[in-house]
Design a protein around this motif. Structure first.
Motif, PDB file in Angstrom:
ATOM      1  N   LEU B 127     -56.712 104.417 -58.245  1.00  0.00           N
ATOM      2  CA  LEU B 127     -56.024 105.150 -59.311  1.00  0.00           C
ATOM      3  C   LEU B 127     -54.924 104.292 -59.921  1.00  0.00           C
ATOM      4  O   LEU B 127     -54.595 104.414 -61.100  1.00  0.00           O
ATOM      5  CB  LEU B 127     -55.427 106.446 -58.753  1.00  0.00           C
ATOM      6  CG  LEU B 127     -54.800 107.381 -59.777  1.00  0.00           C
ATOM      7  CD1 LEU B 127     -55.849 107.860 -60.747  1.00  0.00           C
ATOM      8  CD2 LEU B 127     -54.146 108.560 -59.109  1.00  0.00           C
ATOM      9  N   SER B 130     -55.914 102.570 -63.163  1.00  0.00           N
ATOM     10  CA  SER B 130     -55.831 103.265 -64.447  1.00  0.00           C
ATOM     11  C   SER B 130     -54.427 103.796 -64.736  1.00  0.00           C
ATOM     12  O   SER B 130     -53.960 103.684 -65.857  1.00  0.00           O
ATOM     13  CB  SER B 130     -56.886 104.364 -64.544  1.00  0.00           C
ATOM     14  OG  SER B 130     -56.809 105.216 -63.447  1.00  0.00           O
ATOM     15  N   ASP B 138     -54.672 109.930 -65.179  1.00  0.00           N
ATOM     16  CA  ASP B 138     -55.933 110.553 -64.798  1.00  0.00           C
ATOM     17  C   ASP B 138     -55.646 111.662 -63.792  1.00  0.00           C
ATOM     18  O   ASP B 138     -55.226 111.400 -62.678  1.00  0.00           O
ATOM     19  CB  ASP B 138     -56.838 109.477 -64.187  1.00  0.00           C
ATOM     20  CG  ASP B 138     -58.204 110.020 -63.841  1.00  0.00           C
ATOM     21  OD1 ASP B 138     -58.376 111.252 -63.865  1.00  0.00           O
ATOM     22  OD2 ASP B 138     -59.100 109.211 -63.542  1.00  0.00           O
ATOM     23  N   TYR B 141     -58.997 112.532 -60.874  1.00  0.00           N
ATOM     24  CA  TYR B 141     -59.516 111.359 -60.178  1.00  0.00           C
ATOM     25  C   TYR B 141     -60.439 111.748 -59.039  1.00  0.00           C
ATOM     26  O   TYR B 141     -61.402 111.053 -58.730  1.00  0.00           O
ATOM     27  CB  TYR B 141     -58.346 110.535 -59.656  1.00  0.00           C
ATOM     28  CG  TYR B 141     -58.739 109.174 -59.157  1.00  0.00           C
ATOM     29  CD1 TYR B 141     -59.289 108.247 -60.019  1.00  0.00           C
ATOM     30  CD2 TYR B 141     -58.572 108.825 -57.831  1.00  0.00           C
ATOM     31  CE1 TYR B 141     -59.664 106.999 -59.575  1.00  0.00           C
ATOM     32  CE2 TYR B 141     -58.936 107.580 -57.373  1.00  0.00           C
ATOM     33  CZ  TYR B 141     -59.484 106.669 -58.247  1.00  0.00           C
ATOM     34  OH  TYR B 141     -59.849 105.443 -57.804  1.00  0.00           O
ATOM     35  N   THR B 197     -59.192 114.805 -68.370  1.00  0.00           N
ATOM     36  CA  THR B 197     -59.593 114.442 -67.010  1.00  0.00           C
ATOM     37  C   THR B 197     -59.392 115.627 -66.066  1.00  0.00           C
ATOM     38  O   THR B 197     -60.191 115.853 -65.173  1.00  0.00           O
ATOM     39  CB  THR B 197     -58.790 113.242 -66.503  1.00  0.00           C
ATOM     40  OG1 THR B 197     -57.418 113.478 -66.749  1.00  0.00           O
ATOM     41  CG2 THR B 197     -59.222 111.979 -67.168  1.00  0.00           C
ATOM     42  N   TYR B 295     -60.493 102.405 -66.737  1.00  0.00           N
ATOM     43  CA  TYR B 295     -60.936 103.711 -66.303  1.00  0.00           C
ATOM     44  C   TYR B 295     -62.133 103.605 -65.366  1.00  0.00           C
ATOM     45  O   TYR B 295     -62.194 104.232 -64.312  1.00  0.00           O
ATOM     46  CB  TYR B 295     -61.300 104.506 -67.552  1.00  0.00           C
ATOM     47  CG  TYR B 295     -61.162 105.956 -67.379  1.00  0.00           C
ATOM     48  CD1 TYR B 295     -59.930 106.509 -67.060  1.00  0.00           C
ATOM     49  CD2 TYR B 295     -62.256 106.789 -67.510  1.00  0.00           C
ATOM     50  CE1 TYR B 295     -59.804 107.853 -66.886  1.00  0.00           C
ATOM     51  CE2 TYR B 295     -62.125 108.130 -67.340  1.00  0.00           C
ATOM     52  CZ  TYR B 295     -60.914 108.663 -67.028  1.00  0.00           C
ATOM     53  OH  TYR B 295     -60.799 109.985 -66.850  1.00  0.00           O
ATOM     54  N   ALA B 299     -62.554 104.355 -61.288  1.00  0.00           N
ATOM     55  CA  ALA B 299     -63.567 105.285 -60.801  1.00  0.00           C
ATOM     56  C   ALA B 299     -64.482 104.618 -59.780  1.00  0.00           C
ATOM     57  O   ALA B 299     -64.952 105.270 -58.848  1.00  0.00           O
ATOM     58  CB  ALA B 299     -64.389 105.810 -61.970  1.00  0.00           C
ATOM     59  N   ALA B 302     -63.100 104.967 -56.315  1.00  0.00           N
ATOM     60  CA  ALA B 302     -63.185 106.344 -55.848  1.00  0.00           C
ATOM     61  C   ALA B 302     -64.604 106.671 -55.408  1.00  0.00           C
ATOM     62  O   ALA B 302     -64.815 107.294 -54.370  1.00  0.00           O
ATOM     63  CB  ALA B 302     -62.740 107.297 -56.944  1.00  0.00           C
ATOM     64  N   SER B 326     -56.269 115.432 -56.195  1.00  0.00           N
ATOM     65  CA  SER B 326     -55.899 114.540 -57.295  1.00  0.00           C
ATOM     66  C   SER B 326     -54.388 114.388 -57.353  1.00  0.00           C
ATOM     67  O   SER B 326     -53.866 113.291 -57.552  1.00  0.00           O
ATOM     68  CB  SER B 326     -56.393 115.092 -58.627  1.00  0.00           C
ATOM     69  OG  SER B 326     -57.772 115.040 -58.711  1.00  0.00           O
TER      70      SER B 326
END
Lengths: 300, 404
Positions: B127, B130, B138, B141, B197, B295, B299, B302, B326
């Motif tokens: 995270l 981003s 975001d 997430y 998001t 972005y 991701a 994650a 998140s």
């Protein structure tokens, strides 16, 4: 046809509540370009205070419409107090900071307030007393629209007219519009900008509290978490209509309410939220400034 | 002095009024009971009185510091120490040895806690790309985390695919979702991105809960295979240790990559984008590509760690992927220090391990997180450990100031 009308009016009721909350978002965003994430929590606190006051009053023997009015007044007073304090603690020290800072502070405040209510009260759903009486004259159309819906529609309509008058006709409203257009210029002509910002938060909180009381007595239960989803939906409504624009927030709220109502009625109620957010993404792709919003040119 | 006292008394009274209905009263409408809690109000009064003094003190201190910074920014000793390459390598070596020895010394329970802390380290670092580097907030997430976890669970269930096959697949799927979601919102400003998001995170959860034929609904998927090691049979203890080592490897891999990314051409483009979008685009940086890559890369991590999460718990359901997750990941990044790798790692350990070891405190965990996010933004926006910006200086100039 009746089914369609029922969905239409259901959407209208729902949408008018979204519009009430969305107005708070839009007004704050118009002035300080901040998504006040904790706005949904103010709405939730309004509903909780109303529940507590209504609970005490019914236990001590009051009944009927007087309880509703007193509970609503208490909810508005405390919601305004919370809104004012929120701005003072979490946003005012961050004026002039990078844009991300107040946004994160707002999210933090939202989490804080949720858990504050959770710890101070309970995590369960509390039953909210049914304070809106069934009107007799509504009997013939009761299968399409009930008394609570009628009360919600009338209240939101009156509130919105009052708000429009406040902004269009009074001196304070003029100062608010001036601050929205150009903060430093407003300061130059002698407007106390800090006070106007506080006032914006207070008005927004009052609207959210009204929405909270109406929804809570309509749905019949309250929980510390209700503010989150309502807040996100209302923000969606504000963006739909064009953030910063007051008629836009109302229109966005109604569009969102109808979308959800018809999607739930004709497609599937499980995916109601998916439709709401899908609509948001669609609008943002096609018309990023919202339905009524004007695209602002960025100046360097 | 008297003015301060008077102000604090007023603040205290204000907070008593503010918290009165929620803190002092508890109504039970079904049993017709009202419970008055006067003691809590006393605590609120005392607490707000003390806190208002602290608030004023820190605010004044912050103002003083601002003046200092204007005269010439100084870095703290700790920061300078971190920048010293020699020290850095030694410290990293020691930490790596400690990390490798850890499972041999402690029992399975400790290992499990450590694994979840490490999962959050990777999530935080992802995270951080981003939010911390590119400044794209975001709030959904955890959706990419869910994509990774579900891709392993479902592919394992239907096609019996193993952990090592899915690990990169999960990452790539997360990446793909990032691109698909990021694409329509590239033209928008940061705060819209936050809300979209957030909406996306909720959509994923609603879909997972309701599309039972695809995701098995709220009951989730059980009996997911643990990662295998050349077909060896492992009991719970040894497989936990095995996952722990995989996790350590993943963390080291993440640190290496993100560190290299941060100082690369694209990393500097991200930072430039965060600082000033218009100026950045004017310098000829492709905004769409830069934003999308930040972005998508966020991701990617994650998704990958989601696969590992599913393999670790062997059971997943939509309840693991709420907005609160998140928010926790976001607070790790914010508290640790946006953009600083060491800060994020430290933040993850503090936020995940502290409530784990202070069980009594865990009830107040989210309350403290929320408050900490607000306070951090006001008093220390750069986080616990802030990264030092690379800058170029004239050598002679520096010598002069040293002499004089």
């Amino acid at each position: 046809m009746d089914y369609f009308l029922e969905l239409f009016l259901g959407g209208l009721t729902r949408g008018s509540i979204y519009a009430l909350i969305a107005l708070g978002y839009t007004m704050v965003y118009g002035i300080i370009q901040l998504i006040n994430f904790a706005h949904g929590e103010i709405y939730m606190i309004g509903a909780f205070v109303a529940l507590i006051v209504a609970g005490i009053l019914t236990i001590y023997g009051f009944a009927g419409i007087s309880v509703l009015v007193l509970a609503a007044i208490a909810a508005i007073i405390w919601a305004c107090a919370y809104g004012y304090t929120l701005e003072k603690i979490a946003y005012r020290p961050l004026r002039g900071a990078p844009r991300l800072s107040p946004l994160i502070s707002a999210i933090g405040m939202s989490i804080f307030l949720q858990n504050y209510v959770l710890l101070a009260q309970t995590s369960d759903f509390l039953p909210f007393p049914n304070l809106i009486p069934d009107f007799e004259f509504m009997e013939p159309v009761a299968h399409i629209i009930g008394s609570p819906e009628l009360v919600i529609l009338i209240t939101t309509f009156v509130t919105m007219i009052l708000l429009t008058l406040l902004i269009k006709k009074t001196k304070v409203g003029k100062a608010m519009r001036a601050t929205q257009q150009d903060m430093s210029m407003a300061r130059l002509v002698g407007i106390n900008v800090d006070r106007i910002i506080s006032l914006t938060f207070i008005i927004g909180s009052a609207l959210a509290a009204i929405g909270g009381v109406l929804v809570a007595s309509y749905i019949g239960q309250v929980n510390f978490y209700i503010g989150f989803l309502a807040g996100v939906k209302a923000f969606t409504a504000a963006v739909l209509g064009g953030i910063g624009s007051i008629p836009g927030a109302v229109l966005g709220g109604l569009v969102l309410g109808w979308t959800e109502s018809f999607a739930a009625g004709y497609v599937s109620s499980d995916y109601e939220d998916v439709f709401a957010f899908g609509l948001l993404v669609l609008i943002l792709i096609l018309r990023p400034a919202g339905i009524l919003g004007k695209a602002r040119k960025q100046k360097v | 002095m008297l003015k301060d006292f008077k102000q604090s008394i007023l603040i205290s009274i204000w907070f008593v009024f503010l918290t009165f209905p929620l803190m002092a009263v508890r109504v039970n409408t079904t049993e017709q009971m009202v419970e008055w809690r006067w003691m809590t109000i006393l605590w609120v009064a005392i607490g707000s009185f003390v806190l208002s003094y602290a608030w004023r003190y820190f605010l004044a201190k912050k103002q003083l510091k601002k003046k200092d910074d204007e005269e010439g920014g100084k870095h703290s000793k700790l920061q300078l120490l971190m920048e010293d390459m020699n020290f850095r390598y030694k410290a990293m070596g020691v930490l790596l040895v400690l990390a490798l020895v850890f499972p041999l010394v402690f029992d399975t329970y400790q290992n499990t806690i450590m694994i979840s802390a490490l999962i959050y380290v990777v999530l935080g670092l992802g995270l951080n790309i981003s939010v911390g580097l590119a400044g794209l907030l975001d709030l959904g997430y955890v959706a990419f985390f869910a994509v990774g976890a579900y891709s392993y669970a479902l592919l394992n269930y239907h096609f019996d695919l193993g952990f090592w096959t899915i690990l990169p697949v999960g990452g790539i799927l997360g990446c793909l979702f990032g691109v698909v979601l990021g694409f329509p919102i590239l033209r928008l400003r940061g705060d819209y991105l936050a809300i979209v998001t957030l909406g996306f995170g909720m959509i994923i959860k609603v879909v997972l809960e309701n599309w039972s034929s695809f995701s098995f609904g709220p009951s989730g998927i059980a009996n997911i295979d643990k990662p295998g090691l050349f077909g060896m049979d492992m009991n719970i203890d040894s497989s936990t240790i095995y996952i722990y080592y995989i996790m350590i490897a993943l963390v080291v891999f993440t640190i290496l990559i993100t560190n290299r990314l941060k100082n690369s051409r694209i990393g500097r483009a991200w930072i430039a984008l965060r600082e000033d979008e218009i100026a950045c685009v004017a310098m000829g940086i492709d905004m769409a590509r830069t934003k999308l890559s930040a972005y998508a890369l966020g991701a990617f991590w994650a998704g990958m760690v989601g696969v590992l999460f599913a393999a670790k718990t062997t059971f997943i359901n939509p309840a693991s992927f709420t907005f609160m997750e998140s928010a926790i990941i976001l607070s790790i990044v914010v508290l640790g220090g946006m953009g600083s790798i060491l800060g994020v790692i430290l933040g993850a350990f503090i936020l995940i391990l502290l409530p784990e070891y202070l069980r009594a405190f865990s009830e107040y965990r989210m309350l403290a997180f929320g408050a900490a996010m607000v306070l951090m933004m006001i008093f220390r926006p750069q986080g616990i450990i802030s990264g030092i910006r690379t800058k170029y200086e004239y050598k002679e100039l520096k010598e002069e100031t040293d002499n004089g």
